[in-house]
Design a protein around this motif. Structure first.
Motif, PDB file in Angstrom:
ATOM      1  N   UNK A 134       0.800  -1.461  -0.115  1.00 11.09           N
ATOM      2  CA  UNK A 134      -0.083  -0.061  -0.056  1.00 11.09           C
ATOM      3  C   UNK A 134       0.900   1.281  -0.131  1.00 11.09           C
ATOM      4  N   UNK A 135       2.168   1.022   0.051  1.00 13.60           N
ATOM      5  CA  UNK A 135       2.999   2.310   0.114  1.00 13.60           C
ATOM      6  C   UNK A 135       2.832   3.079  -1.338  1.00 13.60           C
ATOM      7  N   UNK A 136       2.572   2.238  -2.306  1.00 17.79           N
ATOM      8  CA  UNK A 136       1.892   2.954  -3.603  1.00 17.79           C
ATOM      9  C   UNK A 136       1.312   4.232  -3.572  1.00 17.79           C
ATOM     10  N   UNK A 137       0.554   4.460  -2.362  1.00 21.54           N
ATOM     11  CA  UNK A 137      -0.188   5.669  -2.326  1.00 21.54           C
ATOM     12  C   UNK A 137       0.365   6.377  -1.187  1.00 21.54           C
ATOM     13  N   UNK A 160      -2.873  13.836  -4.259  1.00 19.84           N
ATOM     14  CA  UNK A 160      -1.766  13.270  -5.126  1.00 19.84           C
ATOM     15  C   UNK A 160      -2.229  11.546  -5.379  1.00 19.84           C
ATOM     16  N   UNK A 161      -2.718  11.116  -4.400  1.00 20.85           N
ATOM     17  CA  UNK A 161      -3.361   9.755  -4.426  1.00 20.85           C
ATOM     18  C   UNK A 161      -4.399   9.670  -5.504  1.00 20.85           C
ATOM     19  N   UNK A 162      -5.314  10.393  -5.542  1.00 22.05           N
ATOM     20  CA  UNK A 162      -6.245  10.517  -6.340  1.00 22.05           C
ATOM     21  C   UNK A 162      -5.764  10.492  -7.869  1.00 22.05           C
ATOM     22  N   UNK A 163      -4.775  11.232  -8.082  1.00 25.09           N
ATOM     23  CA  UNK A 163      -4.327  11.615  -9.557  1.00 25.09           C
ATOM     24  C   UNK A 163      -3.210  10.354  -9.762  1.00 25.09           C
ATOM     25  N   UNK A 173      -7.772  11.664 -16.728  1.00 21.23           N
ATOM     26  CA  UNK A 173      -7.235  12.862 -16.269  1.00 21.23           C
ATOM     27  C   UNK A 173      -8.143  13.435 -15.159  1.00 21.23           C
ATOM     28  N   UNK A 174      -8.610  12.600 -14.075  1.00 20.41           N
ATOM     29  CA  UNK A 174      -9.456  12.893 -12.728  1.00 20.41           C
ATOM     30  C   UNK A 174      -9.223  14.422 -12.293  1.00 20.41           C
ATOM     31  N   UNK A 175      -7.747  14.722 -12.313  1.00 21.06           N
ATOM     32  CA  UNK A 175      -7.043  15.828 -11.847  1.00 21.06           C
ATOM     33  C   UNK A 175      -7.982  17.139 -12.068  1.00 21.06           C
ATOM     34  N   UNK A 176      -8.578  17.016 -13.248  1.00 22.25           N
ATOM     35  CA  UNK A 176      -9.181  18.349 -13.776  1.00 22.25           C
ATOM     36  C   UNK A 176     -10.654  18.654 -12.796  1.00 22.25           C
ATOM     37  N   UNK A 197     -12.184   9.848  -1.094  1.00 19.40           N
ATOM     38  CA  UNK A 197     -12.691   9.589   0.346  1.00 19.40           C
ATOM     39  C   UNK A 197     -12.010   8.236   0.540  1.00 19.40           C
ATOM     40  N   UNK A 198     -11.837   7.372  -0.603  1.00 18.24           N
ATOM     41  CA  UNK A 198     -11.188   6.043  -0.569  1.00 18.24           C
ATOM     42  C   UNK A 198      -9.639   6.285   0.158  1.00 18.24           C
TER      43      UNK A 198
END
Length: 376
Positions: A134-137, A160-163, A173-176, A197-198
């Protein structure tokens, strides 16, 4: 095409036709040496041994296969061996890198890999590897700047985790949508924060307050984190901890009396007479500061050591202090060999997160929204 014999498959016909329009043709077939080199570089990232012709299976059995195919994941996870901001202290990131290498070399199923990367902490009785996954995030930069705002840092980490997750696994490109509804994809700003929220449902710290001195470096870790235990170090660690606890108990009892004696000495001494003495300037400054008000812990420790040695000359207490420091150093030396990895650790309750107006960390608007998973 002018030479149909050169067409090995339907795609070749289109490519060759265009090449002939430009007065060009296919390059000659590569020889065996070139093909072997290309194959080796592609599968292991390394050229083959001179004169060798390894097969695909041999290359995939190489430990370098996992190293080669972990490389793109290092970029996707923002991998680094240090925190990236002011002072750039180190972190224990390599256990996650090694986990990825082992996963490829062990031919771990891709779906299992993704589950562990995104939710290893939610598996039943997770192993060290599954928690480290889980250190990926948690591989994002972490700030140690003195003026940083803890809540702002935490918010930035979640962004950062969402992106990273949306880019790596969804190709979006969810960051938008952090600041507004997506202009081109069917992604609303509300859905962005429901997705966030995740990655926000844990007790985390924006600043890396957990410090470890090991191998000549200072490691700065932000909670939550996971310490990887070592069977080989279990016995010496237990023995060192027992010795430290005993030395700490003896010294803390003496230290309390010594501090009370030192405070009384500082209050009663003549500042001018002490300033004119041949004591080190640093000690004179500490004494002057102690008369003004509270001093920092490290200053108090330095002043106490001076007081015990040069003023009180209490050898028994000096021996207790010396033994405590020696046992502390011995325990720290063993503990420093146990990597402490920043990981994800989900809370028990369902996650929820509010929309942030214009995407700013303190722009919360409305009630927290549940995870996308919990919506109908």
């Amino acid at each position: 095409v002018s030479d149909p014999a050169r067409v090995a498959n339907p795609i070749d016909a289109f490519v060759l036709a265009k090449l002939e329009d430009e007065g060009l043709g296919f390059s000659p077939p590569a020889d065996a040496v070139t093909l072997t080199r290309r194959l080796s570089l592609d599968l292991t990232g390394l050229p083959p041994e001179p004169g060798s012709s390894p097969s695909v299976d041999q290359l995939m059995d190489s430990p370098h296969f996992g190293e080669r195919w972990t490389m793109p994941w290092l970029d996707a996870s923002r991998y680094a061996d240090s925190n990236g901001f002011q002072g750039d202290p180190d972190r224990f990131a390599w256990p996650w890198r090694d986990y990825m290498i082992r996963s490829f070399n062990d031919n771990k199923p891709h779906d299992q890999l993704i589950i562990e990367l995104l939710a290893g902490d939610l598996l039943e009785s997770p192993t060290d590897d599954q928690l480290v996954a889980t250190a990926f995030n948690r591989n994002h930069p972490v700030s140690n700047e003195g003026g940083a705002l803890n809540n702002e840092l935490i918010y930035n980490y979640r962004v950062d985790r969402v992106d990273a997750t949306a880019t790596s696994f969804l190709g979006l490109t969810f960051a938008c949508s952090q600041c507004h509804d997506h202009k081109y994809d069917p992604l609303s700003q509300s859905e962005y924060y429901q997705f966030m929220a995740f990655f926000a449902n844990m007790d985390e710290d924006g600043l890396p307050r957990h410090k470890i001195n090991a191998h000549g470096f200072t490691y700065a870790i932000a909670k939550p984190f996971h310490k990887i235990e070592s069977p080989e170090l279990a016995r010496p660690l237990a023995e060192a901890r027992k010795a430290f606890d005993h030395a700490e108990s003896r010294w803390k009892s003496a230290e309390k009396q010594a501090l009370e004696s030192m405070v009384k000495w500082v209050q009663e001494l003549d500042p001018k007479e002490f300033e004119a003495s041949d004591h080190p300037d640093g000690i004179k400054t500490l004494v002057a500061n102690r008369k003004i008000g509270p001093i920092k812990p490290w200053e108090r420790e330095k002043l106490l050591s001076f007081y015990l040695k040069d003023v009180l000359k209490n050898q028994e207490w000096l021996d207790l202090q010396s033994d405590f420091k020696a046992r502390q150093a011995e325990l720290g030396k063993i503990q420093s060999q146990l990597p402490v990895v920043m990981v994800m650790r989900e809370k028990a309750q369902p996650a929820a997160y509010p929309v942030h107006s214009r995407g700013v960390y303190d722009g919360q608007t409305g009630d927290p929204l549940p995870c996308l998973l919990y919506t109908s």
